[in-house]
Structure formats: structure tokens, C-alpha cells
Motif scaffolding. Structure first.
Motif, mmCIF file in Angstrom:
data_model
loop_
_atom_site.group_PDB
_atom_site.id
_atom_site.type_symbol
_atom_site.label_atom_id
_atom_site.label_comp_id
_atom_site.label_asym_id
_atom_site.label_seq_id
_atom_site.Cartn_x
_atom_site.Cartn_y
_atom_site.Cartn_z
ATOM 1 N N ARG A 72 -1.352 4.500 2.764
ATOM 2 C CA ARG A 72 -0.244 5.239 2.131
ATOM 3 C C ARG A 72 0.056 4.661 0.742
ATOM 4 O O ARG A 72 0.217 5.411 -0.227
ATOM 5 N N VAL A 73 0.092 3.315 0.659
ATOM 6 C CA VAL A 73 0.351 2.685 -0.642
ATOM 7 C C VAL A 73 -0.758 3.079 -1.629
ATOM 8 O O VAL A 73 -0.488 3.429 -2.781
ATOM 9 N N ALA A 74 -2.007 3.043 -1.159
ATOM 10 C CA ALA A 74 -3.129 3.378 -2.051
ATOM 11 C C ALA A 74 -3.035 4.844 -2.492
ATOM 12 O O ALA A 74 -3.260 5.150 -3.665
ATOM 13 N N ALA A 75 -2.685 5.727 -1.555
ATOM 14 C CA ALA A 75 -2.631 7.154 -1.891
ATOM 15 C C ALA A 75 -1.496 7.447 -2.872
ATOM 16 O O ALA A 75 -1.646 8.261 -3.785
ATOM 17 N N VAL A 76 -0.353 6.769 -2.697
ATOM 18 C CA VAL A 76 0.813 7.069 -3.533
ATOM 19 C C VAL A 76 0.740 6.346 -4.884
ATOM 20 O O VAL A 76 0.988 6.936 -5.932
ATOM 21 N N THR A 105 -1.656 -4.917 -5.595
ATOM 22 C CA THR A 105 -0.231 -5.118 -5.291
ATOM 23 C C THR A 105 0.054 -6.593 -5.028
ATOM 24 O O THR A 105 1.172 -7.048 -5.266
ATOM 25 N N ALA A 106 -0.961 -7.338 -4.567
ATOM 26 C CA ALA A 106 -0.733 -8.765 -4.268
ATOM 27 C C ALA A 106 -0.274 -9.502 -5.514
ATOM 28 O O ALA A 106 0.632 -10.329 -5.449
ATOM 29 N N ARG A 107 -0.901 -9.180 -6.648
ATOM 30 C CA ARG A 107 -0.525 -9.875 -7.880
ATOM 31 C C ARG A 107 0.915 -9.521 -8.261
ATOM 32 O O ARG A 107 1.687 -10.360 -8.694
ATOM 33 N N LEU A 155 5.471 -5.403 1.835
ATOM 34 C CA LEU A 155 6.402 -5.385 0.703
ATOM 35 C C LEU A 155 6.177 -4.146 -0.164
ATOM 36 O O LEU A 155 7.132 -3.501 -0.615
ATOM 37 N N ALA A 156 4.898 -3.822 -0.383
ATOM 38 C CA ALA A 156 4.594 -2.654 -1.221
ATOM 39 C C ALA A 156 5.015 -1.362 -0.533
ATOM 40 O O ALA A 156 5.649 -0.487 -1.138
ATOM 41 N N ALA A 157 4.683 -1.248 0.758
ATOM 42 C CA ALA A 157 4.979 0.004 1.480
ATOM 43 C C ALA A 157 6.474 0.213 1.652
ATOM 44 O O ALA A 157 6.940 1.334 1.845
ATOM 45 N N ASN A 158 7.251 -0.881 1.562
ATOM 46 C CA ASN A 158 8.688 -0.789 1.787
ATOM 47 C C ASN A 158 9.475 -0.720 0.477
ATOM 48 O O ASN A 158 10.707 -0.704 0.501
ATOM 49 N N ASP A 159 8.776 -0.687 -0.647
ATOM 50 C CA ASP A 159 9.447 -0.693 -1.948
ATOM 51 C C ASP A 159 9.736 0.746 -2.395
ATOM 52 O O ASP A 159 8.823 1.496 -2.749
ATOM 53 N N ARG A 160 11.012 1.106 -2.383
ATOM 54 C CA ARG A 160 11.372 2.495 -2.697
ATOM 55 C C ARG A 160 11.128 2.841 -4.163
ATOM 56 O O ARG A 160 10.859 3.986 -4.500
#
Lengths: 108, 413
Positions: free
Chosen positions: B58-62, B70-72, B365-370
Motif C-alpha cells: 500500500r505504501v509503495a502504491a500510494v 522510507t527507511a531513510r 511508521l510509513a503506512a500509519n503516516d496520514r
């Protein structure tokens, strides 16, 4: 009922905590990483201490591995090969097990 | 129709590509030694990888960002670099175990020396990874890995005590057994759990989503592929546990070698079972070898912001190509001159546990970041499961290495 209630409470807490967690400070991340590494290191030391003689333990591990491989080899010898391919496979597998046993025996 | 076909293919390749050498070893040995009592761990790990696979996709698609981009951003340069180094080293070890696994299976097929089989394996992997487009690699090996369905078929022929197998779905910790036996049980609990949730799977899945240019419209595909594909894949892993419990354990076989696992198909089905089983294992492990070598290059390039992607030509992403070819070549050397491949696979799985927390934390963290994800950020359910599995991977990371020492790599009982 109380277990169900506790589980629901725990689940709600996870949901609530999850909502807050999308950005962590550098300090928190460092603390997390160091705590994680320190815990693994400390527990590994305890594990090594629990096994007073690591070399002896490894030796015992290898002996048990040999014994298990010998069981496996006997079991494979007892299997009935219904065709040539299965027979060839079983023989290759038994040879591989023997090589493994011999290599482990040399290490002991 | 085309998108339905794509979806079906995605599910099929996720199913066939689910099992790798680490899972084969841990599940087969677990079944032979503890019968059905560890099935619940496969189910638990599968739920975890579904939750986090969905988040990573989902993070990659959005955001069009893979895990290590995103780790960096999410972990910062220093902690991110620690995560990168850990993940890279472990992925290389896992890649070496996969290459060694292919060598062992080829050795059984061809009856040639192991070193020759490893050389053939690595030359084949280098060629195929270089010339095949990304989507072909993923779908070809995932689909061919379905030969492993023979292990699922074996379950229905074997004399399975279904009541006891169903009881194995309930998480249990044996009480009243001698301490070494309990430690061995826990070693397999964490070994299976980590082997199902290997970090490279997230790296590859999220990078693959970007290689295939996923966007918002693919979010449903992402959900279905992770939920259905990974669930069906885990049935194969459960089948290996059950077969080992019924067919191998009672004969005193605790599969120490990869070939012994193929007996699970050979005992009930004879020659064709053996051929299908070995082919299935060969393709599944080959797919995993390619996934691991590509993943190691993905994460380095993503972290340092270098051009990456199988869809790019070598001259456009030279470091990416250099890393994956270098990793494959080094993996072959490790398979030839390092520890035994099966031992290396166990090390790979157990040490992968160390890379799990930072990898999963980044994804969470990425998936939960609005701000980043907008309305596609985690919902309450994803958050609850996300935190739960984050806690579990932290426990696994802390416990796995000490248990490996205490049980002498799962040998003491």
C-alpha cells in the motif's frame, strides 16, 4: 468473561497506541536500536553462561546430529523403492547422509 | 479480463513463491519432532506477513516509495544505515543458503558433484535474472513453485489425525517437559515465525510494486494478493509440517537434508511424487534466490537514492546491477566454501530475526503516516495488528539467537 474483557482492553490499547505512532524521534529510535542490540547480546551471554562449556555443548549437538542422521539413513534404507528413479534418489540421499555423518565425525 | 488475469497470476505467484529453503527446513523438522503442535506458528506468521505485506504494498502504491526509501526518511540516516547493513548482510546469507539449496537439489537430479551443481545454479541464476523482465521472473518461478502442491495432495493420502492437526492450530507451550525439550520447542517456534516473515519478502514485495508501477487503483489487488496468495502459500508450509509428522517422524527421519523433505511426496506417490516434489522445491528455491539477490540491491540503492530497477538497463542503473550480480557470485562462493547449506539456511533465518524490528517498524511508521498516505493510511484494525506483530517480531529478534546457542542450532533435545 474477564479474559474477553482483558483482550478487548488490550486490543483497544493497541489501536490507541497505533494511532499515535507514525513519527519517532531520533533519540527514541537510537534507544530502541541500542536496547534491542543490548538485549540480544545480554541474553546470548546468559545462554553461553547457561552452557558452561560451549565446546562440549557443540560436541553434544554434533553427536545428536550424527545419531539423528544415522536414524534417517536406516529409515531410508528400510523404505521400499517402487521404481528405478526412487531407488536412485534414495541411494543418493543415503550417500549424502553418510558424507554428512563422516564430515561431522571428523569435526568431533 | 486483463486485470482479472493479472490478479489471478499475482495470487498464483504469491502462493508458489511463499516457501523458501529456510521454511522447508524449519517446517519439516518441526513436524518430524513435534508432530502437529507447531502448526499455529505457521498461521500466526502468515497473518503477520499478510498484515505487513499489505502495508508495504500500500505504501509503495500510494507514495511510490519502497521500504528502504522510507527507511531513510522514517529512521534517519544513522539508524537507517544500521538497519540497512543488518538487512543487507542477512539477505546475502539467505541468498547463499538458497543457492546452496539449488545445488543440493541439482546434485540429487544429476548425480554430479555439489560444486559443479552450484556453479551451474549460479550461472543459470545470473543469466535468467539478467535477461528476464521483472514480471516474468516473479510470475514464472511463483507459478512453477506450484509443483509443490504435491505436498498438499500428500496430506490427503497420508493417515492424518485431523482432530489432532486441528488442535495444532491452538497456540500451546508444552508444560512439564524437560527444559532442553522446551528450549528446542521455542527454537522452532521462533524459527518458523521468522522464516514466514523474512524481511527480504517485504523488500521484494514493495520494490516489485514499484517495478510494476502500482498506483491507487492497485490497492485492491495488493489486498487480495497478500490475503489470498500468502494464505494459500501457507497451506503448503502447513502441509509440509503435517506430512513430516505423519510420514517422516514415525520412521525416525528428522529431515536434516533438503532431499529428505522430498520424501514427503515420494512415500505416498512414488516416482512422480518425487519428481514433482523436487521440481516444486527447485523452482520455489530458485525464485527465492533471485528475490534475495535483487532485494539486496534494491535496499542499498533505495537507501542511497541511486537508480534501481530490473526494468532499467544496466547502463542506467549500474550500481544496482553490480550489487545483485556481486551478491549472487559471493553467495555461490559462500555456498561452496562456507558452512553446510542447511546450516547456513538456519543461520540465515535466525539472524534475519535481527533485521525484522527495524524493517517492520519502518513499514508501520510509513503506512500509519496520514501526511504521507492521506486517506490510505492505516485504519484502526491495521494499527492494532501492526503493533501486535511489531511486539512479536521484537520478541522473536531478542529470543532467536540465544535459543540458537542454547539448542546448538536446534540439535539438543
Amino acid at each position: 468473561m474477564s479474559l474477553q474483557k482483558s483482550l478487548l482492553t488490550a486490543f483497544s490499547s493497541l489501536k490507541a497506541y497505533g494511532r499515535l505512532m507514525h513519527e519517532l524521534s531520533s533519540r527514541t529510535l537510537w534507544s530502541f536500536t541500542i536496547a534491542l542490540a543490548a538485549s540480544v547480546f545480554a541474553l546470548s551471554l546468559v545462554a553461553i553462561k547457561y552452557l558452561p562449556d560451549l565446546a562440549e555443548s557443540q560436541k553434544r549437538g554434533k553427536q545428536e546430529a550424527i545419531s539423528s542422521l544415522e536414524n534417517e539413513s536406516h529409515a531410508l534404507e528400510g523404505l521400499e523403492a517402487r521404481d528405478v528413479l526412487t531407488e536412485r534418489f534414495l541411494s543418493a540421499e543415503i550417500n549424502a547422509i553418510r558424507e554428512e555423518i563422516s564430515s561431522l565425525s571428523k569435526e568431533l | 479480463m486483463s486485470s482479472f488475469f493479472e490478479l489471478t497470476l499475482g495470487i498464483i505467484s504469491a502462493t508458489g513463491g511463499f516457501v523458501d529453503v529456510g521454511e522447508l527446513i524449519f517446517t519439516a523438522q518441526a513436524g518430524a519432532q513435534f508432530v502437529y503442535s507447531l502448526i499455529w506458528v505457521v498461521v500466526l506468521g502468515t497473518i503477520g506477513i499478510i498484515v505487513y505485506g499489505e502495508m508495504a504494498g500500500r505504501v509503495a502504491a500510494v507514495t511510490k516509495e519502497a521500504v528502504f526509501t522510507t527507511a531513510r526518511n522514517k529512521l534517519g540516516n544513522e539508524v537507517g544505515l544500521i538497519g540497512l547493513l543488518t538487512s543487507f548482510l542477512i539477505t546475502v546469507i539467505v541468498c547463499a543458503a538458497e543457492v546452496g539449496g539449488i545445488g543440493l537439489i541439482l546434485e540429487l537430479f544429476l548425480a554430479w558433484p555439489y560444486w559443479a551443481c552450484v556453479v551451474i545454479a549460479v550461472l543459470f541464476l545470473l543469466t535468467i535474472t539478467w535477461i528476464m523482465p521483472f514480471s516474468w521472473i516473479e510470475k514464472t518461478f511463483g507459478t512453477l513453485g506450484l509443483f509443490m502442491l504435491i505436498f498438499l495432495a500428500a496430506v490427503f493420502v497420508a493417515d492424518v489425525d485431523w482432530g489432532a492437526a486441528a488442535y495444532g492450530l491452538i497456540p500451546t507451550i508444552p508444560i512439564g517437559v524437560p527444559l532442553p525439550k522446551l528450549l528446542l520447542y521455542l527454537y522452532f517456534v521462533f524459527g518458523i515465525f521468522i522464516s514466514v516473515m523474512m524481511p527480504y519478502e517485504l523488500f521484494f514485495y514493495s520494490s516489485g510494486a514499484i517495478e510494476e508501477k502500482w498506483g491507487i487503483k492497485d490497492l485492491m489487488t495488493n489486498r487480495l494478493v497478500t490475503a489470498i496468495g500468502f494464505s494459500l502459500g501457507s497451506l503448503l508450509a502447513i502441509a509440509i509440517v503435517i506430512n513430516a509428522a505423519v510420514l517422516l517422524g514415525p520412521q525416525g527421519i528428522s529431515p536434516q537434508l533438503l532431499g529428505s523433505t522430498a520424501l514427503e511426496a515420494a512415500i505416498p506417490f512414488g516416482k512422480w511424487g518425487l519428481i514433482l516434489g523436487l521440481f516444486g522445491m527447485l523452482f520455489a528455491i530458485t525464485g527465492a534466490a533471485i528475490e534475495t539477490c535483487l532485494s539486496s540491491a534494491y535496499i542499498v540503492c533505495q537507501f542511497f537514492g541511486l537508480p534501481w530497477g530490473k526494468e532499467k538497463k544496466a547502463k542506467d542503473a549500474p550500481i544496482f546491477y553490480l550489487i545483485w550480480t556481486g551478491v549472487l557470485s559471493f553467495a555461490a562462493l559462500l555456498a561452496l566454501f562456507g558452512p553446510e547449506p542447511m546450516q547456513m539456511a538456519e543461520y540465515g533465518v535466525i539472524f534475519s530475526g535481527l533485521a525484522l524490528p527495524l524493517t517492520y517498524l519502518t513499514t508501520f511508521l510509513a503506512a500509519n503516516d496520514r501526511k504521507l498516505m492521506g486517506k490510505h493510511a492505516n485504519g484502526r484494525l491495521s494499527n492494532a495488528f501492526g503493533i501486535l506483530f511489531l511486539i512479536l517480531v521484537i520478541i522473536a529478534a531478542v529470543a532467536a539467537v540465544p535459543l540458537m546457542i542454547l539448542t546448538s542450532l536446534g540439535q539438543i533435545s
